[in-house]
Write an enzyme that holds these catalytic residues in place. Sequence first.
Site, mmCIF file in Angstrom:
data_model
loop_
_atom_site.group_PDB
_atom_site.id
_atom_site.type_symbol
_atom_site.label_atom_id
_atom_site.label_comp_id
_atom_site.label_asym_id
_atom_site.label_seq_id
_atom_site.Cartn_x
_atom_site.Cartn_y
_atom_site.Cartn_z
ATOM 1 N N VAL A 169 65.957 -15.785 5.946
ATOM 2 C CA VAL A 169 65.966 -14.334 5.717
ATOM 3 C C VAL A 169 64.849 -13.932 4.753
ATOM 4 O O VAL A 169 64.166 -12.932 4.948
ATOM 5 C CB VAL A 169 67.341 -13.847 5.191
ATOM 6 C CG1 VAL A 169 67.383 -12.332 5.132
ATOM 7 C CG2 VAL A 169 68.452 -14.355 6.090
ATOM 8 N N CYS A 170 64.647 -14.749 3.704
ATOM 9 C CA CYS A 170 63.605 -14.435 2.708
ATOM 10 C C CYS A 170 62.232 -14.380 3.356
ATOM 11 O O CYS A 170 61.393 -13.574 2.997
ATOM 12 C CB CYS A 170 63.557 -15.494 1.616
ATOM 13 S SG CYS A 170 65.152 -15.874 0.931
ATOM 14 N N SER A 171 62.012 -15.280 4.330
ATOM 15 C CA SER A 171 60.698 -15.342 4.973
ATOM 16 C C SER A 171 60.424 -14.088 5.775
ATOM 17 O O SER A 171 59.295 -13.846 6.174
ATOM 18 C CB SER A 171 60.615 -16.579 5.875
ATOM 19 O OG SER A 171 60.677 -17.737 5.080
#
Lengths: 207, 195
Positions: free
Chosen positions: A92-94
């Site tokens: 998700v962070c990416s």
Amino acid sequence: MLVGRKKLQGLLVTFALLAFLASSGVVIAGLKDSIYNPGKLKPTDSVPKLKVGDKAPDFTLPSVNGNKVSLHDFLGKKNVVISFVPAAWTPVCSGQWPGYNIAREVFEKYDAILLGISVDNVPTLYAWTKQMGKLWFPVLSDFWPHGRVAKMYGVLRSDGMAERALFIIDKNGIVRYIDIHDINERPRLEVLARELSKLEKKGKEVK
Amino acid sequence: MVSKILKRSLWVLFVLGFYFQGFAGNVAPQVGKEMPKFLLPLPKSKIERKYLGVSDKKNNFTISDIKSDVVIVEIFSMYCPHCQRHAPTVNKLYDEIQKDPELKKRIKIVGIGIGNSQYEVDFFRKKYKIQFPLIPDGEFKIYKEIGVKRTPYFIAVKRDKDGKSVVFYSKPGGFDDHKEFLKNIVKLSGIKTEK
């Protein structure tokens, strides 16, 4: 024979768990094969320390560009959005920061800058964010003392990662919005835009 | 003893069920198979509905409702940097199709924004000036149904004799050369030679 069965059961359980983990991951948004999928995590895992209306704790952190960035640099000049992400190289962070990267105008419309913070060290953050293209906002490393800023903001998880959290801090250094999000999900851009727009209105009233 | 065996088999079944549940619907569309009939929300814009040839009467449509011989489906996300970088190339593909009076009638493009809200999909559209319809999949519903793991991902379907939409292209990643890609799509679909 019994032992054999137990082994088989063990194998089956492991296999089933692996299959489940592999299939339950969120979309791997690009970045090729470098993304590590941690599976589903406990939505939040920290004790909130700040509330809306509090003074935002000041900090100075190294950025991937080599310079240092302090919160007080923006006092009286810019509204500040802080985006804590759990860890580099996770699904998700990416996706979250590359989204903000094309949404610069949303921030600028409300005279805000964005600070991206994670507890990873500078080389890791450098390698990771480089794959996102050229970012318009500073990416800061809260690696050492580990997660000190995340802790001050009440978003350091028990495993040393940060929460997926958004803070809006106005030009007076006051916390105006807090979203300690489910770590497995991406906050909606429209929600952030709406919260930023409230800031604008208040600013106008003051004038 | 019997109950022991029963218990054990139930346990194994439970585990197997877990395993199959994990995989259900998680295989990307395969070439030669019918496109899964997932429901997409109808585009708000009249121009987009007209482009797709879908009825205004319902709130949803499926890929097979799109009135054209070939549909190219781009699975993307506003948050995916590869999709961002690739957006201008997909626009060129759209322009290339629209330039050709015949292809324009026979090939349509639709984008599905995985995990994207309407706002996020609209943001992507405005940012890259995208002319073809982009449909949000805010709750990862379609994502779960079609099992596409990586974005961008391109699927192309063709209408067969029975009116079914059959997949003839299904690959992760974009393309560098829009003309080559279009040529390939035309060739694989066989739409030119059929006439």
